[in-house]
Scaffold this motif. Structure first.
Motif, PDB file in Angstrom:
ATOM      1  N   UNK A   1       0.838  -1.208   0.000  1.00  0.00           N
ATOM      2  CA  UNK A   1       0.000   0.000   0.000  1.00  0.00           C
ATOM      3  C   UNK A   1       0.868   1.251   0.000  1.00  0.00           C
ATOM      4  N   UNK A   2       0.542   2.181  -0.865  1.00  0.00           N
ATOM      5  CA  UNK A   2       1.318   3.426  -0.857  1.00  0.00           C
ATOM      6  C   UNK A   2       0.835   4.307   0.289  1.00  0.00           C
ATOM      7  N   UNK A   3       1.642   5.297   0.649  1.00  0.00           N
ATOM      8  CA  UNK A   3       1.243   6.224   1.704  1.00  0.00           C
ATOM      9  C   UNK A   3      -0.041   6.944   1.341  1.00  0.00           C
ATOM     10  N   UNK A   4      -0.174   7.282   0.056  1.00  0.00           N
ATOM     11  CA  UNK A   4      -1.372   8.000  -0.353  1.00  0.00           C
ATOM     12  C   UNK A   4      -2.598   7.089  -0.262  1.00  0.00           C
ATOM     13  N   UNK A   5      -2.435   5.806  -0.587  1.00  0.00           N
ATOM     14  CA  UNK A   5      -3.554   4.872  -0.456  1.00  0.00           C
ATOM     15  C   UNK A   5      -4.016   4.808   0.995  1.00  0.00           C
ATOM     16  N   UNK A   6      -3.073   4.729   1.928  1.00  0.00           N
ATOM     17  CA  UNK A   6      -3.427   4.703   3.351  1.00  0.00           C
ATOM     18  C   UNK A   6      -4.240   5.945   3.720  1.00  0.00           C
ATOM     19  N   UNK A   7      -3.786   7.096   3.237  1.00  0.00           N
ATOM     20  CA  UNK A   7      -4.470   8.362   3.520  1.00  0.00           C
ATOM     21  C   UNK A   7      -5.877   8.358   2.926  1.00  0.00           C
ATOM     22  N   UNK A   8      -6.013   7.864   1.679  1.00  0.00           N
ATOM     23  CA  UNK A   8      -7.319   7.872   1.018  1.00  0.00           C
ATOM     24  C   UNK A   8      -8.287   6.894   1.686  1.00  0.00           C
ATOM     25  N   UNK A   9      -7.778   5.723   2.045  1.00  0.00           N
ATOM     26  CA  UNK A   9      -8.627   4.722   2.720  1.00  0.00           C
ATOM     27  C   UNK A   9      -9.153   5.300   4.037  1.00  0.00           C
ATOM     28  N   UNK A  10      -8.273   5.985   4.776  1.00  0.00           N
ATOM     29  CA  UNK A  10      -8.696   6.575   6.057  1.00  0.00           C
ATOM     30  C   UNK A  10      -9.748   7.654   5.817  1.00  0.00           C
ATOM     31  N   UNK A  11      -9.559   8.421   4.781  1.00  0.00           N
ATOM     32  CA  UNK A  11     -10.500   9.505   4.474  1.00  0.00           C
ATOM     33  C   UNK A  11     -11.874   8.954   4.113  1.00  0.00           C
ATOM     34  N   UNK A  12     -11.877   7.884   3.323  1.00  0.00           N
ATOM     35  CA  UNK A  12     -13.156   7.301   2.894  1.00  0.00           C
ATOM     36  C   UNK A  12     -13.835   6.616   4.092  1.00  0.00           C
ATOM     37  N   UNK A  13     -13.027   5.969   4.925  1.00  0.00           N
ATOM     38  CA  UNK A  13     -13.601   5.312   6.107  1.00  0.00           C
ATOM     39  C   UNK A  13     -14.306   6.347   6.989  1.00  0.00           C
ATOM     40  N   UNK A  14     -13.709   7.523   7.087  1.00  0.00           N
ATOM     41  CA  UNK A  14     -14.294   8.564   7.953  1.00  0.00           C
ATOM     42  C   UNK A  14     -15.442   9.306   7.267  1.00  0.00           C
ATOM     43  N   UNK A  15     -15.293   9.596   5.975  1.00  0.00           N
ATOM     44  CA  UNK A  15     -16.250  10.510   5.344  1.00  0.00           C
ATOM     45  C   UNK A  15     -17.114   9.889   4.270  1.00  0.00           C
ATOM     46  N   UNK A  16     -16.921   8.604   4.009  1.00  0.00           N
ATOM     47  CA  UNK A  16     -17.709   7.970   2.951  1.00  0.00           C
ATOM     48  C   UNK A  16     -17.051   8.120   1.596  1.00  0.00           C
ATOM     49  N   UNK A  17     -17.651   7.481   0.571  1.00  0.00           N
ATOM     50  CA  UNK A  17     -17.064   7.489  -0.770  1.00  0.00           C
ATOM     51  C   UNK A  17     -16.827   8.906  -1.287  1.00  0.00           C
TER      52      UNK A  17
END
Ligand code: SAH
Length: 353
Positions: A1-17
């Motif tokens: 997983x790239x660092x950006x993927x980790x950031x995006x996954x966390x963002x979607x988990x918190x705020x939805x798609x």
């Protein structure tokens, strides 16, 4: 997983798609992990190659077009020579070299570049020197000067949104999570006033794309040209009245799944030139295939002149470059050019009204 993927996954988990436009903006321009922010992606060792990197002839033809337009519009003694997304600065360097022979042009030109990537700004500084002003946004370009502007493969990098037709409504394609990995999904079906003009030419299941930043940029550029004079040359792959999914990712000259390695692959979509042409208060040319545009400006004569100075492998690659830029099976037809010019002026060389 790239660092950006980790950031995006966390963002979607918190705020939805998220919308594809949000995903694109993060993947390309995130201040720490963004694709353009962190690298020079161009050339054989990078992820993709653009026309100015293929041959100096591309910039030479653009330079001729700009200089002839400048002559035709009465040689203004000061003007903004501007570029959007100048990459390595190669196109601008070729424009400046090719126009040195036109008395007064380079002396009257002030260089103004719109570039968000610190890495590419540095490459442009190395190539073009320090007598350059950089901006983050098109709206920041000087308002009080004639504007002579080029944008090659700039609009294709601007974030898009995708919608699937469903009856009289539209469902937006979104980026969400599936088993904790980034995955495409579909939002609820809603009315989309921005797509009202697409109900007549689409059917259920069709996908249309919009690029929300594109029309305001075209309007800003066109308004400057209409009041101050000048020209804008926009070159990109795409067409008129876009239909279908053109969202793509390129890594090391191969297409990859767009959600696979955000921040490590270039993300683009075909440019729909119609909203650009509709947004400008200036006149606009007919949409013209790149190959036809370059032929009209005399690229074949220039290619033959250059060929006389070459032999062996460099001659072979020169011939291949000419073909790649102009042939309909290569970039000649896929890439299109559109010009803005004052309603009181004639179209620039290479274009028809
Ligand atoms: N025109 C160059 C580079 C094309 S790549 C060439 O033809 O070789 C796209 C360029 O646009 C890069 O310089 C990138 O950093 C820049 N860019 C992408 N999105 C941008 C944005 N939103 N604002 C300003 N520049 C952007």
């Amino acid at each position: 997983m790239t660092d950006l993927t980790t950031h995006l996954v966390a963002r979607i988990r918190a705020g939805g798609p998220m919308r594809i436009s949000e995903f694109m903006a993060e993947a390309l321009l995130h201040p720490t992990y963004g694709y353009y922010t962190t690298r020079d992606p161009l050339g054989a060792a990078g992820d993709f190659t653009t026309a100015p990197e293929i041959s100096q002839m591309f910039g030479e033809m653009i330079g001729l077009c700009l200089a002839q337009t400048w002559l035709d519009q009465g040689r203004p003694t000061r003007f903004a020579l501007a570029e959007l997304g100048p990459g390595r600065g190669t196109l601008m360097a070729d424009i400046l070299r090719a126009t040195r022979a036109v008395p007064g042009f380079c002396e009257a030109a002030e260089l103004h570049l719109v570039e968000v990537s610190p890495t590419l700004r540095e490459a442009q500084r190395t190539r073009l020197g320090t007598a350059v002003t950089w901006y983050d946004n098109v709206a920041d370009l000087p308002e009080d000067l004639p504007l002579y502007l080029v944008a090659n493969e700039f609009f294709d990098a601007l974030p898009i949104r995708q919608f699937l037709r469903s009856g009289p409504g539209w469902a937006e394609r979104l980026v969400g999570l599936e088993n904790e990995a980034l995955a495409f999904g579909i939002g609820e079906i809603l009315a989309q006033p921005a797509l009202a003009d697409r109900l007549a030419d689409t059917k259920d299941g069709d996908m249309v794309e919009i690029c929300p930043m594109a029309a305001p940029i075209a309007e800003t550029i066109g308004a400057r040209i209409e009041t101050q004079g000048g020209v804008a040359l926009m070159i990109d792959y795409g067409g008129w009245h876009s239909l279908g999914d053109t969202f793509q990712a390129m890594r090391a000259h191969e297409t990859v799944f767009p959600l696979e390695v955000p921040g490590h692959a270039d993300l683009t979509a075909h440019v729909d030139f119609e909203p650009l042409a509709k947004a400008t208060p200036s006149a606009h040319s007919r949409l013209t295939p790149q190959g036809i545009f370059l032929e009209r400006l005399g690229i074949t004569a220039r290619a033959q002149a250059l060929a006389k100075t070459l032999s062996g492998a460099s001659l072979e690659s020169h011939i291949a470059a000419h073909r790649r830029l102009t042939h309909p099976d290569e970039m000649g037809n896929l890439f299109k050019t559109l010009a803005f010019y004052p309603t009181t002026a004639t179209p620039p060389p290479g274009f028809e009204a």
